[in-house]
Design a protein around this motif. Structure first.
Motif, PDB file in Angstrom:
ATOM      1  N   LEU A  44       0.943  -1.221  -0.097  1.00  0.00           N
ATOM      2  CA  LEU A  44      -0.090   0.037  -0.012  1.00  0.00           C
ATOM      3  C   LEU A  44       0.934   1.282   0.078  1.00  0.00           C
ATOM      4  O   LEU A  44       0.508   2.198  -0.902  1.00  0.00           O
ATOM      5  N   TYR A  45       1.981   1.256   0.871  1.00  0.00           N
ATOM      6  CA  TYR A  45       2.923   2.521   0.901  1.00  0.00           C
ATOM      7  C   TYR A  45       3.485   2.595  -0.698  1.00  0.00           C
ATOM      8  O   TYR A  45       3.550   3.717  -0.910  1.00  0.00           O
ATOM      9  N   VAL A  46       4.059   1.596  -1.175  1.00  0.00           N
ATOM     10  CA  VAL A  46       4.622   1.646  -2.373  1.00  0.00           C
ATOM     11  C   VAL A  46       3.379   2.097  -3.392  1.00  0.00           C
ATOM     12  O   VAL A  46       3.825   2.970  -4.575  1.00  0.00           O
ATOM     13  N   ASN A  47       2.112   1.498  -3.518  1.00  0.00           N
ATOM     14  CA  ASN A  47       1.200   1.900  -4.285  1.00  0.00           C
ATOM     15  C   ASN A  47       0.911   3.505  -4.308  1.00  0.00           C
ATOM     16  O   ASN A  47       0.828   3.789  -5.253  1.00  0.00           O
ATOM     17  N   TYR A  48       0.856   3.816  -3.121  1.00  0.00           N
ATOM     18  CA  TYR A  48       0.343   5.432  -3.040  1.00  0.00           C
ATOM     19  C   TYR A  48       1.518   6.307  -3.247  1.00  0.00           C
ATOM     20  O   TYR A  48       1.519   7.735  -3.233  1.00  0.00           O
ATOM     21  N   LYS A  49       2.928   5.911  -2.543  1.00  0.00           N
ATOM     22  CA  LYS A  49       3.880   6.897  -2.376  1.00  0.00           C
ATOM     23  C   LYS A  49       5.091   6.687  -3.575  1.00  0.00           C
ATOM     24  O   LYS A  49       5.628   7.554  -3.636  1.00  0.00           O
ATOM     25  N   ARG A 189      -7.287 -22.830  -3.068  1.00  0.00           N
ATOM     26  CA  ARG A 189      -6.696 -21.238  -2.496  1.00  0.00           C
ATOM     27  C   ARG A 189      -6.291 -20.280  -3.517  1.00  0.00           C
ATOM     28  O   ARG A 189      -6.429 -19.058  -3.262  1.00  0.00           O
ATOM     29  N   PHE A 190      -5.917 -20.896  -4.651  1.00  0.00           N
ATOM     30  CA  PHE A 190      -5.471 -19.999  -5.630  1.00  0.00           C
ATOM     31  C   PHE A 190      -6.934 -19.342  -6.414  1.00  0.00           C
ATOM     32  O   PHE A 190      -6.827 -18.042  -6.774  1.00  0.00           O
ATOM     33  N   VAL A 191      -8.106 -19.861  -6.229  1.00  0.00           N
ATOM     34  CA  VAL A 191      -9.190 -19.283  -6.747  1.00  0.00           C
ATOM     35  C   VAL A 191      -9.895 -18.371  -5.843  1.00  0.00           C
ATOM     36  O   VAL A 191     -10.049 -17.258  -6.314  1.00  0.00           O
ATOM     37  N   ILE A 192      -9.570 -18.755  -4.693  1.00  0.00           N
ATOM     38  CA  ILE A 192     -10.182 -17.976  -3.588  1.00  0.00           C
ATOM     39  C   ILE A 192      -9.155 -16.480  -3.407  1.00  0.00           C
ATOM     40  O   ILE A 192      -9.780 -15.403  -3.769  1.00  0.00           O
ATOM     41  N   TYR A 193      -8.104 -16.603  -3.418  1.00  0.00           N
ATOM     42  CA  TYR A 193      -7.275 -15.726  -3.470  1.00  0.00           C
ATOM     43  C   TYR A 193      -6.999 -14.835  -4.784  1.00  0.00           C
ATOM     44  O   TYR A 193      -6.658 -13.499  -4.605  1.00  0.00           O
ATOM     45  N   GLY A 194      -7.104 -15.378  -5.647  1.00  0.00           N
ATOM     46  CA  GLY A 194      -7.078 -14.956  -7.171  1.00  0.00           C
ATOM     47  C   GLY A 194      -8.427 -13.766  -7.300  1.00  0.00           C
ATOM     48  O   GLY A 194      -8.165 -12.741  -7.548  1.00  0.00           O
ATOM     49  N   TYR A 195      -9.447 -14.232  -6.826  1.00  0.00           N
ATOM     50  CA  TYR A 195     -10.703 -13.523  -6.836  1.00  0.00           C
ATOM     51  C   TYR A 195     -10.512 -12.270  -6.089  1.00  0.00           C
ATOM     52  O   TYR A 195     -10.863 -11.244  -6.296  1.00  0.00           O
ATOM     53  N   ALA A 196     -10.021 -12.622  -4.635  1.00  0.00           N
ATOM     54  CA  ALA A 196      -9.641 -11.337  -4.011  1.00  0.00           C
ATOM     55  C   ALA A 196      -8.730 -10.238  -4.337  1.00  0.00           C
ATOM     56  O   ALA A 196      -8.945  -8.941  -4.178  1.00  0.00           O
ATOM     57  N   ILE A 197      -7.646 -10.912  -4.905  1.00  0.00           N
ATOM     58  CA  ILE A 197      -6.480 -10.198  -5.116  1.00  0.00           C
ATOM     59  C   ILE A 197      -6.970  -9.118  -6.590  1.00  0.00           C
ATOM     60  O   ILE A 197      -6.848  -8.090  -6.632  1.00  0.00           O
ATOM     61  N   TYR A 198      -7.691 -10.054  -7.355  1.00  0.00           N
ATOM     62  CA  TYR A 198      -8.048  -9.366  -8.733  1.00  0.00           C
ATOM     63  C   TYR A 198      -9.148  -8.205  -8.422  1.00  0.00           C
ATOM     64  O   TYR A 198      -9.046  -7.148  -9.162  1.00  0.00           O
ATOM     65  N   SER A 199      -9.873  -8.468  -7.598  1.00  0.00           N
ATOM     66  CA  SER A 199     -11.030  -7.560  -7.231  1.00  0.00           C
ATOM     67  C   SER A 199     -10.353  -6.188  -6.745  1.00  0.00           C
ATOM     68  O   SER A 199     -10.691  -5.117  -6.708  1.00  0.00           O
ATOM     69  N   ALA A 200      -9.090  -6.288  -5.532  1.00  0.00           N
ATOM     70  CA  ALA A 200      -8.460  -5.463  -4.908  1.00  0.00           C
ATOM     71  C   ALA A 200      -7.620  -4.710  -5.981  1.00  0.00           C
ATOM     72  O   ALA A 200      -7.682  -3.188  -5.777  1.00  0.00           O
ATOM     73  N   LEU A 201      -7.357  -5.198  -6.984  1.00  0.00           N
ATOM     74  CA  LEU A 201      -6.478  -4.328  -7.999  1.00  0.00           C
ATOM     75  C   LEU A 201      -7.272  -3.985  -9.050  1.00  0.00           C
ATOM     76  O   LEU A 201      -6.720  -3.156 -10.255  1.00  0.00           O
ATOM     77  N   SER A 202      -8.508  -4.091  -9.021  1.00  0.00           N
ATOM     78  CA  SER A 202      -9.375  -3.652 -10.231  1.00  0.00           C
ATOM     79  C   SER A 202      -9.547  -2.109 -10.070  1.00  0.00           C
ATOM     80  O   SER A 202      -9.372  -1.611  -9.169  1.00  0.00           O
TER      81      SER A 202
END
Length: 202
Positions: A44-49, A189-202
């Motif tokens: 998050l720090y890298v993303n915003y700063k 695990r990859f299905v669940i985390y993939g959905y969560a990470i893809y959603s967060a990076l959208s």
């Protein structure tokens, strides 16, 4: 018939409670959440700063071959999970075919666990390595002997060392057929985390 199933479930619950399975899961999850929280904080720090995460992932995609990234991931998953899979899951989002790349990651992670399992079975044939591993992994071996497949399932689904659980399963010669059933949960695990990470990076 239904009553017998309930009784069996109750007995299993009591066994896992008395042997400390639930406490182990809770404590291990807490320990795993700390580095994950630190990792997310840094991102998050890298993303915003510093630089947008999407731009960073795009940079990796453009400057490193897919073969290199997949090979790095496979090596990590085969040697006690040295790198967080979440980084690689995020990387697949910028691929031309994200779901295909995510599927490849899941398969490679499962393959890494299988290699760890057979590594545990074969390394025991060397006396010095056997003594070393039994000393270093005595806790994991004891847990695997107590909880078996459930420990493999937890390692497959939660942010816990999957390769370590697979290695311990191999060391106690956990039945191969049952190992493959529990280890296959790694894909979810990859299905669940993939959905969560893809959603967060959208």
């Amino acid at each position: 018939m239904q009553k017998q199933k309930k009784s069996r479930a109750r007995l299993l619950h009591q066994y896992y409670k008395y042997t400390g399975f639930y406490a182990f899961i809770w404590n291990s999850t807490k320990k795993a959440l700390i580095p994950i929280a630190i990792f997310v904080g840094i991102l998050l720090y890298v993303n915003y700063k510093v630089m947008s995460i999407n731009d960073m992932l795009l940079y990796v995609t453009q400057n490193y071959s897919d073969t290199f990234v997949f090979t790095l991931f496979f090596i990590s998953e085969s040697f006690l999970g040295l790198l967080p899979p979440d980084i690689f899951i995020a990387w697949t989002k910028n691929a031309d075919t994200p779901l295909l790349y995510l599927t490849l990651l899941a398969v490679l992670s499962l393959a890494g666990g299988i290699i760890s399992y057979y590594k545990g079975r074969t390394l025991l044939l060397v006396p010095k390595i056997n003594d070393y591993l039994e000393g270093k992994m005595s806790k994991h071996i004891n847990n695997m002997q107590k909880w078996g497949g459930f420990l493999i399932a937890v390692g497959a689904l939660l942010p816990l060392p999957f390769a370590m659980a697979c290695l311990a399963a191999g060391m106690i010669k956990f039945p191969q057929r049952h190992f493959f059933v529990f280890a296959s949960l790694r894909v979810f695990r990859f299905v669940i985390y993939g959905y969560a990470i893809y959603s967060a990076l959208s």
